[in-house]
Design a protein around this motif. Structure first.
Motif, PDB file in Angstrom:
ATOM      1  N   GLU A 174       0.834  -1.197   0.000  1.00 35.26           N
ATOM      2  CA  GLU A 174       0.000   0.000   0.000  1.00 35.26           C
ATOM      3  C   GLU A 174       0.875   1.255   0.000  1.00 35.26           C
ATOM      4  OE1 GLU A 174      -2.811   0.093   3.233  1.00 35.26           O
ATOM      5  OE2 GLU A 174      -3.153  -2.073   3.143  1.00 35.26           O
ATOM      6  N   TYR A 175       0.425   2.241  -0.751  1.00 37.96           N
ATOM      7  CA  TYR A 175       1.029   3.576  -0.710  1.00 37.96           C
ATOM      8  C   TYR A 175       0.869   4.134   0.704  1.00 37.96           C
ATOM      9  CZ  TYR A 175       1.315   8.621  -1.990  1.00 37.96           C
ATOM     10  OH  TYR A 175       1.629   9.960  -2.091  1.00 37.96           O
ATOM     11  N   SER A 176       1.942   4.671   1.269  1.00 39.70           N
ATOM     12  CA  SER A 176       1.896   5.075   2.670  1.00 39.70           C
ATOM     13  C   SER A 176       2.781   6.291   2.923  1.00 39.70           C
ATOM     14  CB  SER A 176       2.360   3.920   3.572  1.00 39.70           C
ATOM     15  OG  SER A 176       3.768   3.753   3.469  1.00 39.70           O
ATOM     16  N   ILE A 177       2.823   6.691   4.187  1.00 42.21           N
ATOM     17  CA  ILE A 177       3.671   7.821   4.558  1.00 42.21           C
ATOM     18  C   ILE A 177       5.154   7.514   4.343  1.00 42.21           C
ATOM     19  CG2 ILE A 177       2.028   8.897   6.129  1.00 42.21           C
ATOM     20  CD1 ILE A 177       3.520   7.621   8.475  1.00 42.21           C
ATOM     21  N   ALA A 178       5.524   6.253   4.229  1.00 48.35           N
ATOM     22  CA  ALA A 178       6.925   5.931   3.912  1.00 48.35           C
ATOM     23  C   ALA A 178       7.281   6.433   2.515  1.00 48.35           C
ATOM     24  CB  ALA A 178       7.153   4.422   4.007  1.00 48.35           C
ATOM     25  N   ASP A 179       6.361   6.284   1.579  1.00 54.71           N
ATOM     26  CA  ASP A 179       6.578   6.778   0.219  1.00 54.71           C
ATOM     27  C   ASP A 179       6.533   8.299   0.179  1.00 54.71           C
ATOM     28  OD1 ASP A 179       6.422   4.084  -1.243  1.00 54.71           O
ATOM     29  OD2 ASP A 179       4.527   4.118  -0.150  1.00 54.71           O
ATOM     30  N   ILE A 180       5.561   8.875   0.877  1.00 54.89           N
ATOM     31  CA  ILE A 180       5.423  10.334   0.914  1.00 54.89           C
ATOM     32  C   ILE A 180       6.675  10.980   1.504  1.00 54.89           C
ATOM     33  CG2 ILE A 180       4.154  12.209   2.041  1.00 54.89           C
ATOM     34  CD1 ILE A 180       1.625  10.476   1.727  1.00 54.89           C
ATOM     35  N   ALA A 181       7.252  10.357   2.522  1.00 52.01           N
ATOM     36  CA  ALA A 181       8.443  10.916   3.168  1.00 52.01           C
ATOM     37  C   ALA A 181       9.657  10.869   2.252  1.00 52.01           C
ATOM     38  CB  ALA A 181       8.735  10.154   4.454  1.00 52.01           C
ATOM     39  N   THR A 182       9.775   9.809   1.474  1.00 53.16           N
ATOM     40  CA  THR A 182      10.982   9.580   0.675  1.00 53.16           C
ATOM     41  C   THR A 182      10.946  10.304  -0.660  1.00 53.16           C
ATOM     42  OG1 THR A 182      11.138   7.403   1.715  1.00 53.16           O
ATOM     43  CG2 THR A 182      12.510   7.778  -0.222  1.00 53.16           C
ATOM     44  N   PHE A 183       9.788  10.391  -1.271  1.00 45.19           N
ATOM     45  CA  PHE A 183       9.660  10.948  -2.623  1.00 45.19           C
ATOM     46  C   PHE A 183      10.326  12.313  -2.794  1.00 45.19           C
ATOM     47  CE2 PHE A 183       7.166  13.765  -5.403  1.00 45.19           C
ATOM     48  CZ  PHE A 183       7.414  13.174  -6.646  1.00 45.19           C
ATOM     49  N   PRO A 184      10.067  13.307  -1.925  1.00 45.33           N
ATOM     50  CA  PRO A 184      10.674  14.630  -2.172  1.00 45.33           C
ATOM     51  C   PRO A 184      12.192  14.608  -2.190  1.00 45.33           C
ATOM     52  CG  PRO A 184       8.885  14.800  -0.579  1.00 45.33           C
ATOM     53  CD  PRO A 184       9.168  13.343  -0.752  1.00 45.33           C
ATOM     54  N   TRP A 185      12.786  13.703  -1.430  1.00 46.40           N
ATOM     55  CA  TRP A 185      14.243  13.627  -1.381  1.00 46.40           C
ATOM     56  C   TRP A 185      14.835  13.027  -2.650  1.00 46.40           C
ATOM     57  CZ3 TRP A 185      17.183  16.104   1.996  1.00 46.40           C
ATOM     58  CH2 TRP A 185      16.601  16.535   3.193  1.00 46.40           C
ATOM     59  N   THR A 186      14.026  12.370  -3.461  1.00 40.05           N
ATOM     60  CA  THR A 186      14.525  11.758  -4.691  1.00 40.05           C
ATOM     61  C   THR A 186      14.270  12.615  -5.922  1.00 40.05           C
ATOM     62  OG1 THR A 186      12.463  10.520  -5.116  1.00 40.05           O
ATOM     63  CG2 THR A 186      14.127   9.462  -3.726  1.00 40.05           C
ATOM     64  N   ARG A 187      13.648  13.748  -5.748  1.00 36.63           N
ATOM     65  CA  ARG A 187      13.342  14.594  -6.902  1.00 36.63           C
ATOM     66  C   ARG A 187      14.594  15.177  -7.540  1.00 36.63           C
ATOM     67  NH1 ARG A 187       9.807  19.200  -5.682  1.00 36.63           N
ATOM     68  NH2 ARG A 187       9.443  19.225  -7.935  1.00 36.63           N
ATOM     69  N   ASN A 188      15.683  15.208  -6.794  1.00 37.71           N
ATOM     70  CA  ASN A 188      16.944  15.770  -7.291  1.00 37.71           C
ATOM     71  C   ASN A 188      17.931  14.675  -7.687  1.00 37.71           C
ATOM     72  OD1 ASN A 188      18.526  18.065  -7.888  1.00 37.71           O
ATOM     73  ND2 ASN A 188      19.582  17.943  -5.932  1.00 37.71           N
ATOM     74  N   HIS A 189      17.413  13.505  -8.035  1.00 36.56           N
ATOM     75  CA  HIS A 189      18.286  12.341  -8.263  1.00 36.56           C
ATOM     76  C   HIS A 189      19.305  12.568  -9.361  1.00 36.56           C
ATOM     77  CE1 HIS A 189      16.032  11.087 -11.906  1.00 36.56           C
ATOM     78  NE2 HIS A 189      15.009  11.625 -11.270  1.00 36.56           N
ATOM     79  N   ASP A 190      18.929  13.244 -10.446  1.00 34.93           N
ATOM     80  CA  ASP A 190      19.868  13.468 -11.553  1.00 34.93           C
ATOM     81  C   ASP A 190      21.108  14.221 -11.088  1.00 34.93           C
ATOM     82  OD1 ASP A 190      18.764  12.161 -13.734  1.00 34.93           O
ATOM     83  OD2 ASP A 190      17.432  13.818 -14.226  1.00 34.93           O
ATOM     84  N   ASN A 191      20.900  15.288 -10.298  1.00 28.02           N
ATOM     85  CA  ASN A 191      22.029  16.081  -9.812  1.00 28.02           C
ATOM     86  C   ASN A 191      22.891  15.298  -8.828  1.00 28.02           C
ATOM     87  OD1 ASN A 191      21.327  18.301 -11.343  1.00 28.02           O
ATOM     88  ND2 ASN A 191      20.121  19.241  -9.716  1.00 28.02           N
TER      89      ASN A 191
END
Length: 232
Positions: free
Chosen positions: A157-174
């Motif tokens: 299930e989609y959960s707060i674990a995903d919500i917490a991690t997603f913003p930190w991966t938005r800069n993955h290319d850099n």
């Protein structure tokens, strides 16, 4: 109504996403950390650690106002308040919580330190950059492996674990991490990015202005605890 104190950092983005996902009414109150607004006495009463995000839920436990600081605690509070974004089954619940803790104790601190030494530190930090770049890539490997075994970080299930991690991966290319080399992360990231609540949250964040680009050297020193603000 929830008063939501924040700005634009990944830890703040988590709360925007959660509030939008849960459909909770909130009022965003900007706290420009680049101007030192987190040190104002009225804010320190809410968060003695002088950090954002913070929420004040005016319909808290017992119908009374309740303040929560620290992004992980806020996510857990909102999940418990609504009965959503965390499984009810105890085993599944703690499967999600442990991956939330991976973000709070690993992804956030390591990715944050990489960003600091990459963007804000002076020369002569080769060891620090090697240290944090290694940890960033190691943690991405951990996430990639996990998402090869599970639809979402916390389980099925989609959960707060995903919500917490997603913003930190938005800069993955850099950070030197390519989704083409990480198909499981790519699937997960694109699925979250496509969610209407996430799109709205990111749009809101994109419209928030701060003093970051015009902050004085003294403002930066205070924010980072260096120069005359250093304690060591």
């Amino acid at each position: 109504m929830i008063d939501f104190y924040g700005l634009t950092s990944p830890n703040v983005q988590k709360i925007f996403i959660a509030l939008e996902e849960l459909g909770l009414p909130y009022k965003m109150i900007p706290v420009d950390v680049w101007k030192g607004e987190q040190y104002k006495p009225e804010f320190l009463k809410l968060c003695p650690n002088a950090k954002i995000p913070v929420i004040v839920d005016h319909d808290g436990p017992g119908g009374k106002p309740f303040t929560v600081f620290e992004s992980g605690a806020i996510l857990m509070y909102l999940a418990d308040k609504t009965g959503k974004l965390l499984p009810k089954d105890m085993a599944k619940r703690y499967e999600a919580i442990q991956w939330l803790m991976v973000q709070l104790t690993g992804v956030g601190p390591m990715f944050g330190q990489w960003t600091h030494f990459k963007l804000f530190a002076g020369p002569g930090n080769d060891y620090a950059m090697t240290r944090y770049q290694t940890e960033v890539k190691r943690l991405y490997e951990v996430l990639e492996k996990r998402l090869g075994q599970s639809a979402w970080l916390g389980g099925d299930e989609y959960s707060i674990a995903d919500i917490a991690t997603f913003p930190w991966t938005r800069n993955h290319d850099n950070m030197g991490v390519k989704w083409d080399d990480n198909p499981n992360l790519k699937r997960w990231f694109e699925a979250i990015s496509a969610r209407p609540a996430v799109k709205k949250a990111i749009e809101i964040v994109g419209g928030i202005k701060s003093n970051r680009e015009t902050a004085s050297d003294d403002d930066k020193d205070r924010f980072f605890g260096r120069g005359r603000y250093a304690r060591a």
